[in-house]
Design a protein around this motif. Structure first.
Motif, PDB file in Angstrom:
ATOM      1  N   ARG A   1     -34.690   4.224  -1.964  1.00  0.00           N
ATOM      2  CA  ARG A   1     -35.709   3.676  -2.863  1.00  0.00           C
ATOM      3  C   ARG A   1     -35.384   4.050  -4.305  1.00  0.00           C
ATOM      4  NH1 ARG A   1     -40.700   2.636  -0.933  1.00  0.00           N
ATOM      5  NH2 ARG A   1     -41.627   3.649  -2.735  1.00  0.00           N
TER       6      ARG A   1
ATOM      7  N   ASP B   1     -37.060   4.402  -6.968  1.00  0.00           N
ATOM      8  CA  ASP B   1     -38.277   4.679  -7.724  1.00  0.00           C
ATOM      9  C   ASP B   1     -37.985   5.893  -8.612  1.00  0.00           C
ATOM     10  OD1 ASP B   1     -38.088   6.636  -5.841  1.00  0.00           O
ATOM     11  OD2 ASP B   1     -39.901   6.095  -4.749  1.00  0.00           O
ATOM     12  N   LEU B   2     -39.002   6.489  -9.170  1.00  0.00           N
ATOM     13  CA  LEU B   2     -38.788   7.591 -10.092  1.00  0.00           C
ATOM     14  C   LEU B   2     -37.952   8.703  -9.446  1.00  0.00           C
ATOM     15  CD1 LEU B   2     -39.728   8.583 -12.965  1.00  0.00           C
ATOM     16  CD2 LEU B   2     -41.345  10.002 -11.709  1.00  0.00           C
TER      17      LEU B   2
ATOM     18  N   ASP C   1     -34.322  -0.497  -0.624  1.00  0.00           N
ATOM     19  CA  ASP C   1     -35.539  -1.060  -0.063  1.00  0.00           C
ATOM     20  C   ASP C   1     -36.612  -1.292  -1.104  1.00  0.00           C
ATOM     21  OD1 ASP C   1     -34.516  -0.787   2.572  1.00  0.00           O
ATOM     22  OD2 ASP C   1     -34.909   1.363   2.429  1.00  0.00           O
ATOM     23  N   PHE C   2     -36.511  -0.551  -2.194  1.00  0.00           N
ATOM     24  CA  PHE C   2     -37.578  -0.648  -3.198  1.00  0.00           C
ATOM     25  C   PHE C   2     -36.973  -0.402  -4.569  1.00  0.00           C
ATOM     26  CE2 PHE C   2     -41.090   1.314  -5.639  1.00  0.00           C
ATOM     27  CZ  PHE C   2     -41.976   0.254  -5.583  1.00  0.00           C
ATOM     28  N   LEU C   3     -37.431  -1.186  -5.534  1.00  0.00           N
ATOM     29  CA  LEU C   3     -36.880  -1.062  -6.881  1.00  0.00           C
ATOM     30  C   LEU C   3     -38.018  -1.111  -7.886  1.00  0.00           C
ATOM     31  CD1 LEU C   3     -34.448  -1.193  -8.909  1.00  0.00           C
ATOM     32  CD2 LEU C   3     -34.565  -3.658  -8.683  1.00  0.00           C
ATOM     33  N   ALA C   4     -38.251  -0.016  -8.599  1.00  0.00           N
ATOM     34  CA  ALA C   4     -39.281   0.012  -9.636  1.00  0.00           C
ATOM     35  C   ALA C   4     -38.609  -0.122 -10.995  1.00  0.00           C
ATOM     36  CB  ALA C   4     -40.073   1.316  -9.551  1.00  0.00           C
ATOM     37  N   SER C   5     -39.417  -0.225 -12.048  1.00  0.00           N
ATOM     38  CA  SER C   5     -38.839  -0.485 -13.366  1.00  0.00           C
ATOM     39  C   SER C   5     -37.914   0.651 -13.826  1.00  0.00           C
ATOM     40  CB  SER C   5     -39.938  -0.722 -14.397  1.00  0.00           C
ATOM     41  OG  SER C   5     -40.762   0.407 -14.492  1.00  0.00           O
ATOM     42  N   ILE C   6     -38.167   1.876 -13.342  1.00  0.00           N
ATOM     43  CA  ILE C   6     -37.293   2.985 -13.730  1.00  0.00           C
ATOM     44  C   ILE C   6     -35.880   2.752 -13.188  1.00  0.00           C
ATOM     45  CG2 ILE C   6     -38.013   4.371 -11.721  1.00  0.00           C
ATOM     46  CD1 ILE C   6     -37.474   6.039 -15.032  1.00  0.00           C
TER      47      ILE C   6
ATOM     48  N   MET D   1     -34.632  -0.253 -12.687  1.00  0.00           N
ATOM     49  CA  MET D   1     -34.069  -1.342 -13.495  1.00  0.00           C
ATOM     50  C   MET D   1     -33.513  -0.793 -14.805  1.00  0.00           C
ATOM     51  SD  MET D   1     -36.887  -4.274 -12.956  1.00  0.00           S
ATOM     52  CE  MET D   1     -37.358  -4.777 -11.307  1.00  0.00           C
TER      53      MET D   1
ATOM     54  N   MET E   1     -36.785  -9.299  -1.668  1.00  0.00           N
ATOM     55  CA  MET E   1     -37.877  -8.805  -2.507  1.00  0.00           C
ATOM     56  C   MET E   1     -37.330  -8.099  -3.749  1.00  0.00           C
ATOM     57  SD  MET E   1     -40.537  -9.722  -0.982  1.00  0.00           S
ATOM     58  CE  MET E   1     -41.705  -8.880  -2.006  1.00  0.00           C
ATOM     59  N   VAL E   2     -36.225  -7.397  -3.558  1.00  0.00           N
ATOM     60  CA  VAL E   2     -35.611  -6.687  -4.689  1.00  0.00           C
ATOM     61  C   VAL E   2     -35.038  -7.715  -5.669  1.00  0.00           C
ATOM     62  CG1 VAL E   2     -33.730  -5.146  -5.334  1.00  0.00           C
ATOM     63  CG2 VAL E   2     -35.144  -4.614  -3.361  1.00  0.00           C
ATOM     64  N   TRP E   3     -34.434  -8.747  -5.115  1.00  0.00           N
ATOM     65  CA  TRP E   3     -33.857  -9.818  -5.947  1.00  0.00           C
ATOM     66  C   TRP E   3     -34.965 -10.466  -6.787  1.00  0.00           C
ATOM     67  CZ3 TRP E   3     -29.029 -12.801  -3.957  1.00  0.00           C
ATOM     68  CH2 TRP E   3     -28.503 -13.584  -4.987  1.00  0.00           C
ATOM     69  N   GLU E   4     -36.088 -10.729  -6.133  1.00  0.00           N
ATOM     70  CA  GLU E   4     -37.195 -11.367  -6.855  1.00  0.00           C
ATOM     71  C   GLU E   4     -37.694 -10.458  -7.981  1.00  0.00           C
ATOM     72  OE1 GLU E   4     -40.608 -12.328  -4.433  1.00  0.00           O
ATOM     73  OE2 GLU E   4     -41.701 -13.048  -6.188  1.00  0.00           O
ATOM     74  N   ALA E   5     -37.779  -9.169  -7.699  1.00  0.00           N
ATOM     75  CA  ALA E   5     -38.234  -8.233  -8.738  1.00  0.00           C
ATOM     76  C   ALA E   5     -37.245  -8.216  -9.911  1.00  0.00           C
ATOM     77  CB  ALA E   5     -38.385  -6.835  -8.153  1.00  0.00           C
TER      78      ALA E   5
ATOM     79  N   PHE F   1     -44.343  -4.358  -0.314  1.00  0.00           N
ATOM     80  CA  PHE F   1     -43.410  -4.209  -1.429  1.00  0.00           C
ATOM     81  C   PHE F   1     -44.123  -4.450  -2.759  1.00  0.00           C
ATOM     82  CE2 PHE F   1     -40.252  -5.543  -4.461  1.00  0.00           C
ATOM     83  CZ  PHE F   1     -39.101  -4.844  -4.135  1.00  0.00           C
TER      84      PHE F   1
ATOM     85  N   LEU G   1     -44.947  -1.835  -5.660  1.00  0.00           N
ATOM     86  CA  LEU G   1     -44.369  -1.996  -6.997  1.00  0.00           C
ATOM     87  C   LEU G   1     -45.452  -1.947  -8.081  1.00  0.00           C
ATOM     88  CD1 LEU G   1     -41.710  -2.381  -8.407  1.00  0.00           C
ATOM     89  CD2 LEU G   1     -41.924  -4.826  -8.139  1.00  0.00           C
TER      90      LEU G   1
ATOM     91  N   GLU H   1     -45.777   1.045 -10.868  1.00  0.00           N
ATOM     92  CA  GLU H   1     -45.701   0.768 -12.306  1.00  0.00           C
ATOM     93  C   GLU H   1     -46.982   1.208 -13.010  1.00  0.00           C
ATOM     94  OE1 GLU H   1     -42.952   0.136 -13.504  1.00  0.00           O
ATOM     95  OE2 GLU H   1     -41.927  -0.443 -11.666  1.00  0.00           O
TER      96      GLU H   1
ATOM     97  N   TYR I   1     -46.762  -9.869 -10.130  1.00  0.00           N
ATOM     98  CA  TYR I   1     -47.107  -9.662  -8.730  1.00  0.00           C
ATOM     99  C   TYR I   1     -48.616  -9.609  -8.470  1.00  0.00           C
ATOM    100  CZ  TYR I   1     -42.251  -8.967  -7.497  1.00  0.00           C
ATOM    101  OH  TYR I   1     -40.923  -9.153  -7.263  1.00  0.00           O
TER     102      TYR I   1
END
Lengths: 113, 546
Positions: free
Chosen positions: A20, A22-23, A52-57, A59, A84-88, B40, B44, B48, B118
């Motif tokens: 993941r 995330d932070l 599995d998960f991608l937050a803005s940090i 990115m 889902m990651v692609w969409e984000a 998801f 997210l 955020e 989202y």
């Protein structure tokens, strides 16, 4: 968060991310990720299929290192993110800045173009 | 805003990084039965939002807690976050514009964008000295119940031109239109043809290219976008080839259906206009950007060529290098690679008796390497002239190079100090390949024993020099790794053994200029046409009678 890497071709290094972004996950890998992308002139192919998960940090990490790579005259691309990651990534507009490919063959073709 | 409807899950998070871990843990339990996509998205937007609270509204004298309330009802998830930090309204933040290029991109600020995307609603209020942010998200239908499979209606919520519109007439048109499935690489539209369809990309990704050349970089078309809209609007032929970038599902709506049945629906034409405008804007920005890049590149090439000239002009060019000293014969050559490289050599008298020669290699290429190379040469001269180098020579040089070395550049350096009167030689080495020595016409062998790491990175490195005495006729060769690491088309490396063998082949009495030239020729023969990727530097010295 796991990070693995290998040399795909003499000009390109693959970095595999698992877990993941995330932070916490981003913090765990950011130093190694930066040294693997910035240490030499190789192009970087980031295998996102295990993310599995991608937050803005996360990115921010991708964008910062893609910028650094571009300043060296190299390229960084993302490969096979989950839907889902692609969409984000698209939502944040990152796909206009860092090329994203569905598979490795397309990415390598894109890197050599 | 009303209270979050029951049944409600409530949770209190610490307002620090531990809070994010608590959140993830709670979510894993709470979201057990929800579809993967929903989890998801919820994950997210919550991540955020909580990160925002931590970053922007870090409490000073507050309890430092974030309260979370969450309820699911009528196919929607409503989450409310409350914190007692200073007022911060994320909904009031301007959306981040998409930069034209990577160079202009500023990392960060994507959180708000993701939250907006989202959620179906994002509401903020300040109440009782607390920030309250309410986010509403749709619960995605479970995959098997997806309308596309079960009955004949398609889910079109992600199709741009239908955004914000729900109307049974859309279902009718879609049901009566052609449904296409394309494999990766298949062409949907050929440029310059008549086109009577508006294609809607329901799933997959496509690419528009101006020529059928596969290597050309296309413009990406994402899931949900429309294709062929320009011909539908102006009746002209198609302007680009469109290929499937992977498996694609497309619905082709005939222009008559579009104009008669879809265009009258409120919102459709507005959405289409928005899409066309976006496309035009992207392509004109791209054109301007390409043009600017081209100009910059031409300009930079000239600057790099000028830098190269300055760099080369800095090195000594005499042949031989010490014409006033018949006791030695010294010749050097630097064969530059295509780009501005970082090799250097130098040769100057320290005093009437002692000469200094050096070969070095700066890490990297381009302008930063060129600048660091010039800095190295300048410092080498200021440290070496008029003062006989001792054990402090490399440590001092290293300290000076480490100072203000923001770019973390480094240099490997081999320095030789020779007394022309006695033939005594002191060798200093900072991470450079050892020089090769041939005694009395014998084979060349590496001179080891001088120790030390590369210069410019670690101020605390220790160095150890090596002393030896040259007899008349002895020859010493200093070189950069551009020689030993030269590659042939099979990607084998030249290596030290081949280098020594090439040098041994040259007759012992041949002038130093010939020795250098024959080694360069040896490298070229070995490379067999493979491009020279690094600078090649060779400095050869013969000691004669004092």
């Amino acid at each position: 968060m796991d990070l693995g890497h290998d040399e795909l071709t003499p000009q390109s290094r693959r970095i595999r991310l698992n877990g993941r972004l995330d932070l916490k996950g981003t913090g765990e890998i950011e130093a190694r990720f930066a040294s693997l992308t910035g240490s030499d002139s190789r192009n970087i192919l980031v295998d996102m299929s295990g993310v599995d998960f991608l937050a803005s940090i996360g990115m921010r990490l991708l964008l910062t290192n893609a910028k650094a790579k571009a300043r060296q005259g190299g390229k960084m691309v993302l490969v096979a993110p989950k839907a889902m990651v692609w969409e984000a990534l698209e939502t944040a507009g990152l796909d206009t800045l860092i090329p994203i490919y569905a598979d490795e063959a397309a990415a390598l073709a894109g890197l050599s173009a | 805003m009303d209270a979050v409807p029951a049944p409600t899950a409530r949770l209190v998070l610490s307002n620090d990084h531990a809070g994010l871990a608590e959140l993830a843990e709670w979510l894993a339990r709470f979201a057990g039965g929800l579809p993967e996509q929903t989890v998801f998205r919820l994950n997210l937007v919550l991540t955020e939002a909580v990160t925002n609270i931590m970053d922007h509204a870090r409490p000073t004298d507050s309890e430092g807690r974030i309260e979370l309330a969450c309820a699911i009802a009528d196919g929607q998830i409503v989450v409310e976050l409350a914190d007692d930090g200073p007022p911060f309204d994320p909904t009031a933040q301007a959306p981040k514009p998409i930069p034209a290029s990577l160079a202009e991109a500023r990392p960060g600020g994507h959180g708000i964008q993701l939250m907006r995307h989202y959620t179906s609603r994002l509401d903020y209020r300040r109440e009782d000295h607390r920030n309250r942010l309410r986010m509403t998200l749709p619960v995605d239908p479970p995959p098997e119940a997806r309308p596309a499979g079960s009955d004949n209606t398609l889910d079109y919520r992600h199709i741009q031109i239908f955004q914000g519109i729900a109307d049974p007439r859309i279902d009718e048109v879609l049901a009566s239109s052609r449904h296409l499935h394309l494999a990766a690489g298949e062409r949907l539209i050929e440029a310059g043809q008549d086109n009577h369809y508006l294609y809607l990309l329901f799933d997959g990704r496509m690419e528009a290219r101006l020529s059928s050349e596969r290597s050309e970089k296309g413009i990406a078309i994402a899931r949900g976008e429309a294709i062929g809209e320009l011909s539908i609007l102006d009746g002209q032929r198609t302007s680009a080839h469109v290929y499937a970038a992977g498996e694609c599902d497309v619905v082709a709506v005939h222009e008559d259906d579009f104009w008669q049945r879809l265009a009258p629906l409120p919102g459709v034409l507005r959405n289409l206009t928005r899409l066309v405008t976006q496309r035009l804007r992207t392509s004109s920005e791209r054109m301007l950007h390409t043009l600017a890049e081209q100009l910059q590149y031409e300009h930079m090439k000239k600057e790099l060529a000028a830098a190269r000239d300055i760099q080369m002009g800095l090195l000594p060019h005499g042949d031989p290098l010490f014409p006033q000293h018949p006791e030695v014969e010294v010749h050097a050559h630097l064969l530059p690679a295509k780009e501005v490289g970082g090799d250097l050599y130098d040769a100057f008298p320290i005093d009437d008796e002692h000469l200094l020669v050096a070969v070095g290699d700066v890490s990297g290429k381009g302008m930063p390497a060129a600048l660091f190379m010039m800095r190295t040469v300048t410092l080498l001269r200021s440290q070496g002239r008029g003062r006989l180098p001792d054990e402090q020579f490399l440590p001092t040089l290293n300290h000076l190079l480490c100072e203000g070395n923001e770019a973390d550049m480094f240099v490997t350096l081999c320095v030789v100090v020779l007394s022309v009167r006695t033939g005594r030689l002191v060798l200093f080495n900072g991470g450079h390949p050892p020089p090769l020595l041939s005694r009395a016409g014998g084979p060349f062998e590496a001179v080891t024993g001088a120790k030390g790491a590369l210069l410019g990175i670690m101020p605390e490195v220790r160095f150890q020099s090596r002393d030896l005495t040259l007899a008349p006729g002895d020859r010493l060769v200093l070189y950069s790794d551009g020689v030993t690491e030269a590659e042939n088309p099979q990607r084998d490396m030249m290596g030290q053994e081949r280098t020594q063998a090439d040098l041994d082949e040259c007759p012992a009495e041949a002038p130093m200029a010939s020795l250098v030239a024959s080694l360069i020729e040896g490298v070229n023969l070995f490379a067999a046409g493979a491009e020279q990727s690094d600078d090649i530097t060779i400095l050869a010295l013969r000691y004669r009678e004092a």
